[in-house]
Design a protein around this motif. Sequence first.
Motif, PDB file in Angstrom:
ATOM      1  N   ILE A  99      -5.862  17.543 -13.827  1.00 30.14           N
ATOM      2  CA  ILE A  99      -6.448  18.861 -14.070  1.00 30.14           C
ATOM      3  C   ILE A  99      -7.167  19.364 -12.827  1.00 30.14           C
ATOM      4  O   ILE A  99      -7.013  20.529 -12.420  1.00 30.14           O
ATOM      5  N   ILE A 106      -5.053  27.593 -10.692  1.00 33.33           N
ATOM      6  CA  ILE A 106      -5.665  28.325 -11.795  1.00 33.33           C
ATOM      7  C   ILE A 106      -6.648  29.368 -11.272  1.00 33.33           C
ATOM      8  O   ILE A 106      -6.768  30.464 -11.826  1.00 33.33           O
ATOM      9  N   CYS A 111      -5.290  30.155 -16.093  1.00 39.38           N
ATOM     10  CA  CYS A 111      -4.634  29.174 -16.952  1.00 39.38           C
ATOM     11  C   CYS A 111      -3.660  29.893 -17.889  1.00 39.38           C
ATOM     12  O   CYS A 111      -4.062  30.834 -18.590  1.00 39.38           O
ATOM     13  N   GLU A 166     -11.540  21.630 -20.325  1.00 46.06           N
ATOM     14  CA  GLU A 166     -11.307  23.045 -20.629  1.00 46.06           C
ATOM     15  C   GLU A 166     -12.295  23.930 -19.873  1.00 46.06           C
ATOM     16  O   GLU A 166     -11.918  24.975 -19.322  1.00 46.06           O
ATOM     17  N   GLN A 169     -11.418  24.486 -16.233  1.00 48.24           N
ATOM     18  CA  GLN A 169     -10.345  25.453 -16.007  1.00 48.24           C
ATOM     19  C   GLN A 169     -10.845  26.888 -16.142  1.00 48.24           C
ATOM     20  O   GLN A 169     -10.476  27.762 -15.350  1.00 48.24           O
ATOM     21  N   GLN A 173     -11.164  29.654 -13.100  1.00 52.15           N
ATOM     22  CA  GLN A 173     -10.535  30.961 -13.250  1.00 52.15           C
ATOM     23  C   GLN A 173     -11.520  32.094 -13.004  1.00 52.15           C
ATOM     24  O   GLN A 173     -11.176  33.098 -12.370  1.00 52.15           O
TER      25      GLN A 173
END
Length: 202
Positions: A99, A106, A111, A166, A169, A173
């Motif tokens: 990740i 990302i 994502c 999560e 990400q 972003q």
Amino acid sequence: MDRVSRQSRVAKLPPRERILDAAEELFSREGIKAVGVQAIASRAETTKMALYRHFATKDALVEEWLRIVAADYTAAFDQLETAHPDDPRAQIVGLARFIADGLPEISHRGCPFINSIAELPDRAHPARRLIEAHKAGQVRRITGLCARAGLPDPDEAAAEITFALEGAQVSAQNGSIEHVGERLMRIVEAVLDRHSALKAAP
């Protein structure tokens, strides 16, 4: 990639793969709703009629694109399991590294799952159901690894690790946190260490 080299690469792909390649590029760059079937067909150097021969609807194309994205994550799990068959901790840390290594992309493109959920509010949409099933499966797999690692509360440890993965990400972003990948690795290691310490506690 310049236009000539892209045309050369696209020309070598079968029609279905050209369509998926074009859809991936356009959906990632412009969003699902902003991209029409004609734009995808043109980018794939084919026709709308040919596109519909492979995908009955745009929704079916979106679902297949996300299925391929999900398969990449599943493949990462599988490769880590093969590389570290008797070391569940190494598999979890390896997933975090996978990740973390993908965060720069990302940060530029977002994502695919996060972007798609934002554009697909209907939870009955096939692509939305695919994302939810994929994410649930990922949590189950992390929970199983935590259990194999002997952590006393694998559900809680898996939840904390999932929040970290999560959240990293999302933060990559939106650009809110610097050095996201490095911090993600430290957080996941700390979660594992803390839960391992609970196992050793009297």
